[in-house]
Enzyme design. Structure first.
Site, PDB file in Angstrom:
ATOM      1  N   ILE A  54       0.798  -1.231   0.000  1.00 23.51           N
ATOM      2  CA  ILE A  54       0.000   0.000   0.000  1.00 23.51           C
ATOM      3  C   ILE A  54       0.828   1.278   0.000  1.00 23.51           C
ATOM      4  O   ILE A  54       0.271   2.371  -0.146  1.00 23.51           O
ATOM      5  CB  ILE A  54      -0.999   0.033   1.183  1.00 23.51           C
ATOM      6  CG1 ILE A  54      -0.279  -0.147   2.525  1.00 23.51           C
ATOM      7  CG2 ILE A  54      -2.074  -1.020   0.995  1.00 23.51           C
ATOM      8  CD1 ILE A  54      -1.202  -0.039   3.730  1.00 23.51           C
ATOM      9  N   GLY A  55       2.145   1.195   0.166  1.00 22.18           N
ATOM     10  CA  GLY A  55       2.928   2.424   0.105  1.00 22.18           C
ATOM     11  C   GLY A  55       4.243   2.319   0.844  1.00 22.18           C
ATOM     12  O   GLY A  55       4.615   1.258   1.356  1.00 22.18           O
ATOM     13  N   GLY A  81       6.858   4.285   3.775  1.00 22.07           N
ATOM     14  CA  GLY A  81       7.012   5.272   4.833  1.00 22.07           C
ATOM     15  C   GLY A  81       8.482   5.542   5.036  1.00 22.07           C
ATOM     16  O   GLY A  81       9.325   5.064   4.268  1.00 22.07           O
ATOM     17  N   VAL A 134       5.161  -0.499   3.319  1.00 25.72           N
ATOM     18  CA  VAL A 134       3.993  -0.849   4.114  1.00 25.72           C
ATOM     19  C   VAL A 134       3.059  -1.712   3.279  1.00 25.72           C
ATOM     20  O   VAL A 134       2.800  -1.408   2.108  1.00 25.72           O
ATOM     21  CB  VAL A 134       3.247   0.412   4.603  1.00 25.72           C
ATOM     22  CG1 VAL A 134       2.071   0.020   5.499  1.00 25.72           C
ATOM     23  CG2 VAL A 134       4.196   1.343   5.358  1.00 25.72           C
ATOM     24  N   LYS A 189       4.593  -2.555   8.485  1.00 34.26           N
ATOM     25  CA  LYS A 189       5.711  -1.780   7.959  1.00 34.26           C
ATOM     26  C   LYS A 189       6.965  -2.644   8.050  1.00 34.26           C
ATOM     27  O   LYS A 189       7.342  -3.097   9.136  1.00 34.26           O
ATOM     28  CB  LYS A 189       5.890  -0.496   8.764  1.00 34.26           C
ATOM     29  CG  LYS A 189       7.009   0.411   8.279  1.00 34.26           C
ATOM     30  CD  LYS A 189       7.034   1.675   9.120  1.00 34.26           C
ATOM     31  CE  LYS A 189       8.163   2.599   8.722  1.00 34.26           C
ATOM     32  NZ  LYS A 189       8.202   3.810   9.572  1.00 34.26           N
ATOM     33  N   ASP A 198       8.124  15.080  11.241  1.00 32.68           N
ATOM     34  CA  ASP A 198       7.781  14.709   9.869  1.00 32.68           C
ATOM     35  C   ASP A 198       6.284  14.896   9.598  1.00 32.68           C
ATOM     36  O   ASP A 198       5.645  14.056   8.961  1.00 32.68           O
ATOM     37  CB  ASP A 198       8.199  13.266   9.584  1.00 32.68           C
ATOM     38  CG  ASP A 198       8.502  13.026   8.100  1.00 32.68           C
ATOM     39  OD1 ASP A 198       8.682  14.027   7.364  1.00 32.68           O
ATOM     40  OD2 ASP A 198       8.568  11.861   7.676  1.00 32.68           O
ATOM     41  N   GLY A 232      10.875   2.383   5.279  1.00 35.39           N
ATOM     42  CA  GLY A 232      10.273   1.082   5.042  1.00 35.39           C
ATOM     43  C   GLY A 232       9.043   1.085   4.163  1.00 35.39           C
ATOM     44  O   GLY A 232       8.400   2.119   3.967  1.00 35.39           O
TER      45      GLY A 232
END
Length: 345
Positions: free
Chosen positions: A73-74, A76, A81, A96, A186, A79
């Protein structure tokens, strides 16, 4: 956005004493430094102490037996995820996966894991479990099924009521972190996650900084270009209000659907900030004076004039915010469109 003056009540709520010693709390110093022999502690760290700490902290079971991966899904900080299902409960989780090659990353990951385990709050993505799998650290967290704020911004224009609800939830999370001596470092739209019930949570603690009585300020440059506060860009010691500047940039994102100076190279954007130039709304008259004042309180170059999370929670724009459930129809509508688009691919 003009300059602002804090009311007497807000000034009294200044964060000047917010970082008094709390020995009962975990601190970065208690994990990685020795008060009696700093040199020995540093050597111990170099010899891989952080990896040993991870082995003591994580779950010893095999996560591949407990979770079934559904999809990537993406990414971060540090790392990738993926979405997975808990085989025992059928519930969805986010995992993650962090590559631990490199000593500094190992140290950072111990930090991230500890802050997630200790600092639990309704406005932070909930930590569930952790595992060491070969060279990877797996962090299992609650799955936020509504995607990121960045997704929402890219698909639609938010109303001021919706912005106020999002700001309020983010500020609650930041106030909790700051009260526990943690700088997030962040804050940006892709690190603000949503659920289809409207809840809003901060995610990805890879760059957080744990403050201690001995180190109540930081000076290392950490964060994402475009969201960096002036004091970070210029290499000055900084505290938790760097997160407030970044939240103000998120506000500009919500208002104008892009980061200020997005088309400029990162160095140019940072130079503007370093010269003391605040981001300006291109069409300020389209928005209420209350929203404009709120953004101005976040985006003060002078840290003393920049409001804290505690003060901003009392700002009229936030005090008039509606419950986050008002976001549910918008989040669900955008999620439905994304699913329909995927089916057509």
């Amino acid at each position: 956005m003009g300059s602002v003056t804090k009311p007497a009540a807000a000034a009294a709520a200044s964060s000047k004493g917010d970082f008094s010693p709390r020995p009962e709390k975990w601190s970065q110093g208690s994990l990685f430094t020795s008060r009696t022999d700093p040199a020995a502690a540093q050597q111990q760290e170099v010899e891989g102490d952080s990896l040993e700490l991870l082995r003591k902290i994580v779950n010893k079971e095999n996560p591949r037996m407990k979770y079934t991966k559904l999809e990537y899904i993406g990414s971060g900080t540090f790392g990738d995820v993926c979405r997975a299902v808990d085989n025992a409960t059928g519930g969805e989780v986010a995992i993650k996966k962090i590559n631990l090659k490199g000593l500094r990353k190992k140290k950072l990951k111990v930090n991230e894991l500890m802050v997630m385990k200790i600092n639990r709050n309704p406005n932070l993505v909930n930590y569930l479990d952790s595992y060491l799998v070969g060279d990877e650290l797996w962090l299992v967290m609650e799955f936020m099924d509504g995607g990121t704020l960045s997704d929402i911004i890219s698909k639609t224009c938010l109303s001021e009521d919706q912005m106020a609800a999002i700001f309020q939830e983010c500020l609650r999370g930041l106030y909790f972190l700051h009260s526990n001596h943690v700088i997030y470092r962040d804050v940006k739209s892709c690190n603000i996650l949503l659920r289809t019930n409207g809840s809003v949570k901060l995610a990805d603690f890879g760059l957080f900084a744990q403050l201690t009585p001995e180190q109540s300020r930081r000076s290392s440059v950490a964060g994402t270009s475009g969201w960096l506060a002036p004091e970070v860009v210029t290499g000055q010691p900084y505290g938790p209000k760097v997160d407030i500047w970044s939240l103000g940039i998120v506000g500009i994102e919500m208002v104008e659907r892009e980061v200020p100076c997005r088309n400029a190279v990162p160095v140019s954007a940072q130079l503007l900030t370093a010269r003391g130039e605040r981001p300006q709304l291109r069409q300020p008259n389209r928005f209420s004076s209350c929203l404009r004042d709120f953004l101005s309180c976040c985006l003060q170059i002078d840290v003393k004039c920049r409001w804290s999370a505690k003060e901003l929670l009392k700002h009229p724009f936030i005090r008039s915010a509606k419950p986050p459930c008002i976001l549910a129809p918008l989040i669900n509508a955008i999620k439905k469109k994304k699913e329909e688009w995927r089916k057509k691919m």
